[in-house]
Motif scaffolding. Sequence first.
Motif, PDB file in Angstrom:
ATOM      1  N   SER A  91       0.823  -1.149  -0.404  1.00  0.00           N
ATOM      2  CA  SER A  91       0.169  -0.156  -0.113  1.00  0.00           C
ATOM      3  C   SER A  91       1.420   1.405   0.085  1.00  0.00           C
ATOM      4  O   SER A  91       0.576   2.795  -0.115  1.00  0.00           O
ATOM      5  N   ARG A  92       2.302   1.150   0.230  1.00  0.00           N
ATOM      6  CA  ARG A  92       2.997   2.051  -0.213  1.00  0.00           C
ATOM      7  C   ARG A  92       3.228   3.235  -1.031  1.00  0.00           C
ATOM      8  O   ARG A  92       3.183   3.954  -1.006  1.00  0.00           O
ATOM      9  N   ASP A  93       3.432   1.940  -1.717  1.00  0.00           N
ATOM     10  CA  ASP A  93       3.453   2.410  -3.364  1.00  0.00           C
ATOM     11  C   ASP A  93       2.194   2.861  -3.876  1.00  0.00           C
ATOM     12  O   ASP A  93       2.325   3.620  -4.720  1.00  0.00           O
ATOM     13  N   VAL A  94       0.760   2.222  -3.190  1.00  0.00           N
ATOM     14  CA  VAL A  94       0.080   3.284  -3.643  1.00  0.00           C
ATOM     15  C   VAL A  94      -0.218   4.826  -3.296  1.00  0.00           C
ATOM     16  O   VAL A  94      -0.052   5.242  -4.660  1.00  0.00           O
ATOM     17  N   ILE A  95       0.212   4.812  -2.350  1.00  0.00           N
ATOM     18  CA  ILE A  95       0.492   5.980  -1.762  1.00  0.00           C
ATOM     19  C   ILE A  95       1.059   7.052  -2.533  1.00  0.00           C
ATOM     20  O   ILE A  95       1.338   7.780  -3.348  1.00  0.00           O
TER      21      ILE A  95
ATOM     22  N   LYS B 128       0.311  10.118  -5.074  1.00  0.00           N
ATOM     23  CA  LYS B 128       1.044  11.373  -5.047  1.00  0.00           C
ATOM     24  C   LYS B 128       1.788  12.539  -6.071  1.00  0.00           C
ATOM     25  O   LYS B 128       1.955  13.521  -6.592  1.00  0.00           O
ATOM     26  N   THR B 129       1.859  11.043  -7.066  1.00  0.00           N
ATOM     27  CA  THR B 129       2.206  11.637  -8.575  1.00  0.00           C
ATOM     28  C   THR B 129       1.854  12.471  -9.384  1.00  0.00           C
ATOM     29  O   THR B 129       1.456  12.961  -9.899  1.00  0.00           O
ATOM     30  N   ARG B 130       0.286  12.280  -9.108  1.00  0.00           N
ATOM     31  CA  ARG B 130      -1.001  12.096  -9.855  1.00  0.00           C
ATOM     32  C   ARG B 130      -1.072  12.170 -11.796  1.00  0.00           C
ATOM     33  O   ARG B 130      -1.867  13.134 -11.710  1.00  0.00           O
ATOM     34  N   GLU B 131      -0.369  11.065 -11.519  1.00  0.00           N
ATOM     35  CA  GLU B 131       0.026  10.398 -13.166  1.00  0.00           C
ATOM     36  C   GLU B 131      -0.688   9.487 -13.557  1.00  0.00           C
ATOM     37  O   GLU B 131      -1.298   8.887 -14.275  1.00  0.00           O
ATOM     38  N   PHE B 132      -0.978   8.302 -12.085  1.00  0.00           N
ATOM     39  CA  PHE B 132      -2.082   7.395 -12.771  1.00  0.00           C
ATOM     40  C   PHE B 132      -3.425   7.808 -12.664  1.00  0.00           C
ATOM     41  O   PHE B 132      -3.819   7.949 -11.379  1.00  0.00           O
TER      42      PHE B 132
END
Length: 197
Positions: free
Chosen positions: A87-91, A95-99
């Motif tokens: 889940s840390r990877d999702v967060i 944060k990049t707002r790209e995906f």
Amino acid sequence: MYARPLARLIEQLQRLPGVGPKTAQRLALHILKRPESEVEALAQALVEAKKQIGLCSVCFHLSSEPVCEICRNPNRENNTICVVADSRDVIALEKTREFKGKYHVLGGVISPMDGIGPEQLTITPLLRRVSQQQPKEVILAISPSVEGETTTLYVGQLLKPFTKVTRIAFGLPVGGDLEYADEITLARALEGRRELD
């Protein structure tokens, strides 16, 4: 050296990732200096989070609801699934707002040394989800450690019959010097190169 309750607090804080003896001591002493109401609020927040946060039944990301906000969001693209280890990877990706697509959290990486095989991860639900939803693309965004590479290759092979499978590019961090980069990072940077716009 410490009063028993303080020693227990330090011992418990040391169990947190990245918290060594000195940091645990510093945190414990800080907590003891705070007003009792703040300490109770912290304790309550810990207990509530543990009781109320579970895993999304679709993507296995942390959620306080049976289906997480990302999976429920009608504005997210259903034709792309990004597979991550944790889940840390999702967060981090959010944060990049790209995906703009949806996620699938494996719950770790294949690590035989740690007794973690494919059956301990959410690979079977991922395969079921991909075969049912038939997304146009599954992006594997798993860290490039030995275990991460193993997981990426394993999951990628399983998914290829169902859809297009890609992986995120790896390379040099902004501000990084080539001379300090390891060979694997440099190789990944070369593989992930793209034409200038």
